[in-house]
Scaffold this active site. Structure first.
Site, PDB file in Angstrom:
ATOM      1  N   ARG A  96       6.889  14.873  30.600  1.00  0.00           N
ATOM      2  CA  ARG A  96       8.086  15.898  30.616  1.00  0.00           C
ATOM      3  C   ARG A  96       7.516  17.327  31.460  1.00  0.00           C
ATOM      4  O   ARG A  96       8.376  17.889  31.812  1.00  0.00           O
ATOM      5  CB  ARG A  96       8.423  16.224  29.381  1.00  0.00           C
ATOM      6  N   TYR A  98      29.942  26.059  46.262  1.00  0.00           N
ATOM      7  CA  TYR A  98      29.927  24.534  45.760  1.00  0.00           C
ATOM      8  C   TYR A  98      30.550  24.650  44.404  1.00  0.00           C
ATOM      9  O   TYR A  98      30.274  25.312  43.548  1.00  0.00           O
ATOM     10  CB  TYR A  98      28.534  24.063  45.730  1.00  0.00           C
ATOM     11  N   ASP A 148      21.149  28.666  47.761  1.00  0.00           N
ATOM     12  CA  ASP A 148      21.351  27.241  47.883  1.00  0.00           C
ATOM     13  C   ASP A 148      21.282  26.985  49.213  1.00  0.00           C
ATOM     14  O   ASP A 148      22.178  27.141  50.081  1.00  0.00           O
ATOM     15  CB  ASP A 148      22.784  26.809  47.083  1.00  0.00           C
ATOM     16  N   LYS A 177      20.626  15.356  48.798  1.00  0.00           N
ATOM     17  CA  LYS A 177      21.356  15.437  50.358  1.00  0.00           C
ATOM     18  C   LYS A 177      20.228  15.331  51.440  1.00  0.00           C
ATOM     19  O   LYS A 177      19.708  14.132  51.421  1.00  0.00           O
ATOM     20  CB  LYS A 177      21.965  16.786  50.453  1.00  0.00           C
TER      21      LYS A 177
HETATM   22  C1  LIG Z   1      25.698  22.790  48.103  1.00  0.00           C
HETATM   23  C2  LIG Z   1      25.410  21.817  46.778  1.00  0.00           C
HETATM   24  N1  LIG Z   1      24.799  22.525  45.907  1.00  0.00           N
HETATM   25  C3  LIG Z   1      24.486  21.913  44.834  1.00  0.00           C
HETATM   26  C4  LIG Z   1      24.945  20.519  44.610  1.00  0.00           C
HETATM   27  C5  LIG Z   1      24.718  19.592  43.271  1.00  0.00           C
HETATM   28  O1  LIG Z   1      23.842  18.794  43.725  1.00  0.00           O
HETATM   29  P1  LIG Z   1      23.661  17.257  43.017  1.00  0.00           P
HETATM   30  O2  LIG Z   1      24.903  16.627  43.252  1.00  0.00           O
HETATM   31  O3  LIG Z   1      22.340  16.753  43.478  1.00  0.00           O
HETATM   32  O4  LIG Z   1      23.740  17.467  41.481  1.00  0.00           O
HETATM   33  C6  LIG Z   1      25.841  20.038  45.527  1.00  0.00           C
HETATM   34  C7  LIG Z   1      26.301  18.716  45.395  1.00  0.00           C
HETATM   35  O5  LIG Z   1      27.146  18.120  46.259  1.00  0.00           O
HETATM   36  C8  LIG Z   1      25.791  20.693  46.751  1.00  0.00           C
HETATM   37  O6  LIG Z   1      26.709  20.144  47.795  1.00  0.00           O
END
Ligand SMILES: Cc1ncc(COP(=O)(O)O)c(C=O)c1O
Length: 404
Positions: free
Chosen positions: A60, A113, A200, A225
């Site tokens: 972990r 998001y 982000d 992504k």
């Molecule tokens: C800009 C952005 N940040 C964070 C996330 C969250 O990521 P995850 O789906 O891998 O948990 C997403 C998911 O679509 C996203 O588009």
């Protein structure tokens, strides 16, 4: 915690990111050693006596397969401190958000998001922090809000209680409105008034922008992504160039346990090897598609920072290396016709997400929690690496089928 010392280029180097994605995060170059990192399936590691910070100790806390991917992500973002991997992008987002002391303020773009925004709202509902939304394209308004929020921060609840702070959370370009923030100016201003900052960087990727270089405290990724790149794994990452912030985040991850599996980390590491090529091809495709969609009579508007007339174009040209491969298009149509258009594609995949090799298309308001300022007729196109003429032909036939 053991850092990756096996990387042959672990000291600062002038290697370009095109090279780093291929060469970083590999086992030591010794005779008969594997070229690629294996998937280390072990929940614990040999050891006795007091556990030192440099020990792996337990599954972990760290894992040798994570460590290689973490070193690649850190170096792509411009720091020799390895990233921290998480079991999802949202686990990475929450690792940063949930650090804020009680009484703190989280300032976010209106079109953050939706999962991130929902988490910040829940924290507000639980009385932990307040959420303040800002129009991220308006630099003066954002700086005014940050300044005001710093000025009105409450005192800590007691002598042994952590002092509240303002956390500025940025996304640029935003999802799905594709607004571009003046990140260099905003991050410098925030730092100057003691605001903690997180960006982000999922949409832009470190190939296009590196917020740590502008002074961001944290960079967060949904590695699901572009970094992993093949729509086959859910992963997240937090990167910081500040050893103390990394130590705190690592301690929290080790306790809270939002960790990835070794196989998922390996898939991410395998996927990131082609990041530079994928981003280049997808960005070139997105530019062509944005230009053609903008000229199509069925389309009311297109947001893509690569379009010379786009509100974010000049900013993006000045601060990004490439304009990314997500764009949004609003149809001259109602929600039902827009959905029919999405259903009519044959090569594109109607699905949420982005950053994979395949092109995805989605009407964003199908998500009940999407911001109401997003048009019912807006589709987000997450452009992949297919032949652009095939992608365009498919969009054209789908548009024709609903506008005939
Ligand atoms: C800009 C952005 N940040 C964070 C996330 C969250 O990521 P995850 O789906 O891998 O948990 C997403 C998911 O679509 C996203 O588009």
């Amino acid at each position: 915690m053991r850092e990756n010392t096996s990387d042959p280029q672990s000291t600062p180097s002038p290697l370009s990111r095109e090279t780093l994605v291929v060469s970083a995060g590999r086992p030591a170059a010794e005779h008969d050693a594997p070229v690629n990192t294996p998937i280390h399936l072990s929940s614990t590691f040999h050891g006795s006596g007091p556990i030192l910070a440099s020990d792996r100790a337990y599954g972990r806390f760290t894992n040798p397969t994570w460590e290689e991917f973490e070193s690649v992500i850190g170096r792509l973002e411009g720091t020799d401190l390895p990233a921290l991997l998480y079991g999802s992008g949202m686990a990475a987002v929450s690792a940063v958000l949930e650090q804020v002391p009680v009484g703190s303020v989280i300032v976010m773009p209106e079109h953050t998001y939706l999962g991130t925004m929902a988490l910040a709202r829940q924290m507000q509902d639980r009385g932990i922090s307040r959420l303040v939304e800002v129009p991220i394209e308006d630099t003066d308004a954002v700086i005014r809000t940050l300044t005001e929020q710093v000025r009105t921060l409450p005192q800590p609840a007691g002598p042994d209680v952590a002092a509240p702070y303002v956390l500025f959370w940025a996304e640029s370009p935003t999802n799905p409105m594709m607004e571009v923030a003046d990140l260099p100016v905003l991050l410098a201003a925030a730092r100057g008034i003691g605001v903690r900052t997180a960006v982000d960087n999922t949409f832009a990727t470190p190939m296009a922008q590196r917020p740590l270089e502008w002074g961001a405290d944290y960079v967060v990724h949904s590695a699901t992504k572009y970094l992993a790149g093949h729509s086959d794994v859910i992963l997240g990452a937090v990167v910081t160039a500040d050893p103390e912030l990394r130590r705190q985040a690592l301690a929290k991850r080790s306790l809270a346990g939002g960790i990835p599996g070794p196989f998922e980390a390996w898939l991410g590491l395998r996927g990131v090897r082609t990041l530079a090529l994928r981003v280049r091809q997808a960005t070139a495709n997105a530019q062509v598609l944005a230009e053609r969609l903008a000229a199509h009579p069925a389309i009311a508007s297109v947001r893509y920072p690569g379009l010379p007339g786009d509100a974010g174009h000049e900013r993006a040209a000045a601060q990004m290396d490439g304009f990314g491969s997500v764009l949004s298009a609003t149809l001259h149509a109602d929600a039902a016709t827009t959905e029919a258009f999405v259903d009519a594609v044959r090569l594109w995949t109607p699905a949420t997400s982005l950053g994979g090799v395949e092109s995805l298309i989605e009407r964003r308001r199908r998500h009940s929690t999407e911001a109401k300022t997003v048009s019912e007729s807006l589709v987000r196109l997450a452009v992949g690496i297919e032949d652009v003429e095939d992608l365009w032909a498919d969009l054209l036939q789908a548009l024709d089928s609903v506008t005939r």
